[in-house]
Scaffold this motif. Structure first.
Motif, PDB file in Angstrom:
ATOM      1  N   TYR A  85     -53.504  -3.529  40.451  1.00 34.63           N
ATOM      2  CA  TYR A  85     -54.635  -2.611  40.358  1.00 34.63           C
ATOM      3  C   TYR A  85     -54.884  -1.923  41.697  1.00 34.63           C
ATOM      4  N   GLY A 114     -58.042   1.003  43.304  1.00 34.29           N
ATOM      5  CA  GLY A 114     -59.104   2.012  43.191  1.00 34.29           C
ATOM      6  C   GLY A 114     -59.512   2.422  44.590  1.00 34.29           C
ATOM      7  N   LEU A 120     -60.917   1.311  38.914  1.00 37.24           N
ATOM      8  CA  LEU A 120     -59.620   0.667  39.074  1.00 37.24           C
ATOM      9  C   LEU A 120     -58.629   1.204  38.052  1.00 37.24           C
ATOM     10  N   SER A 177     -54.575   0.563  36.629  1.00 41.99           N
ATOM     11  CA  SER A 177     -53.581  -0.511  36.578  1.00 41.99           C
ATOM     12  C   SER A 177     -52.181   0.063  36.445  1.00 41.99           C
TER      13      SER A 177
END
Length: 300
Positions: free
Chosen positions: A104, A106, A125, A127
């Motif tokens: 992940y 962000g 976030l 993935s």
């Protein structure tokens, strides 16, 4: 007490409303361009921020800690202004050395209020799947035991060592055949020079002492040291020869009176204030013989 509680609740409600309104003015979005990543492979992540012109906002640069991702490169695009709203965007090239099945990220944007006050607003976030390079083992795969002896190359390359040793010996033999005589001369001259310098320094010290205090013991010691040096340089047994035997040699006639003067002190116990001059004559004779022997070695 109730009035204080009411004021606190009103203040808290005001702060929440302000933060909500402030957050609604700024939109930070980001995500991966690829669906999967291999270990060590470059992956692209985009990040955009939309905010009012009155706000000072910056996107992460090379100093930002992208852990557990490894930063590889970046590309920023010029800011766009429309209806008082600023639109910033950047693309980051990252690498991953993690082996988690799903990874992940962000990235944030930073609202700068002052030099010491910033607010962080992160994108949601996103993935990405880790793509393994090792194929999964099937149920039909079975390991087979093999106990047969397998010839493995030795860590030490003995053939190469023997080749190098042989080449070194051949080179050494060639050098010896071509330059052996010259090398032996050089070593012989170097050893003779070293011995002569050491003896010359000792003889000079003894002469200075005899000049101040002529004595039998020092004269005997200096004479013995001189004979030992001549024996080594001339390759003749000077240490066992008498003065008469030494004078019988063809190149020692100049020492006739000198050696007799020294013998009178050493064996007769007669001290002479000019004894040091006899050893100065010894010094001159030794220097001459050193030059003659050195020339003989060079010309041999």
């Amino acid at each position: 007490m109730r009035n204080v509680l009411d004021k606190f609740l009103i203040l808290l409600f005001s702060i929440i409303l302000s933060a909500t309104a402030y957050g609604q003015q700024i939109a930070v979005r980001g995500g991966f361009l690829q669906d999967s990543v291999k270990i060590g492979e470059n992956i692209t992540y985009w990040l955009t921020a939309e905010y009012p012109q009155s706000i000072d906002l910056i996107l992460p640069d090379t100093l930002y800690d992208f852990t557990p991702w490894e930063f590889s490169g970046k590309q920023y695009f010029p800011s766009q202004l429309k209806n008082g709203q600023v639109f910033d965007s950047a693309v980051y090239t990252l690498q991953s050395y993690e082996i988690d099945e799903v990874q992940y990220l962000g990235l944030p944007a930073f609202v700068v209020k002052s030099k010491s006050d910033t607010t962080t607003i992160k994108a949601a976030l996103d993935s990405i799947y880790f793509q393994t390079l090792i194929p999964a083992a099937s149920d039909t795969l079975r390991l087979k035991t093999n106990l047969d002896y397998q010839d493995v190359d030795s860590i030490v390359n003995y053939p190469l060592i023997w080749i190098i040793a042989g080449a070194f010996l051949v080179i050494a033999l060639i050098v010896f055949l071509v330059f052996g005589k010259r090398i032996r001369k050089m070593l012989k001259l170097r050893r003779l020079k070293k011995d002569y310098i050491r003896f010359s320094e000792e003889l000079s010290t003894s002469i200075q002492t005899l000049k101040k205090d002529p004595n039998q013991k020092l004269a005997e010691h200096t004479l013995a040291a001189w004979k030992l040096f001549l024996e080594k340089m001339e390759k003749k047994p000077f240490s066992t020869l008498t003065t008469r035997e030494i004078m019988a040699m063809e190149y020692t006639s100049e020492l006739n009176g000198t050696l007799k003067s020294i013998d009178r002190c050493v064996y007769g116990g007669i001290n002479d204030d000019n004894l040091y001059k006899s050893f100065q004559a010894i010094e001159d004779f030794t220097q001459h013989r050193y030059t003659v022997i050195s020339d003989q070695i060079k010309n041999s």
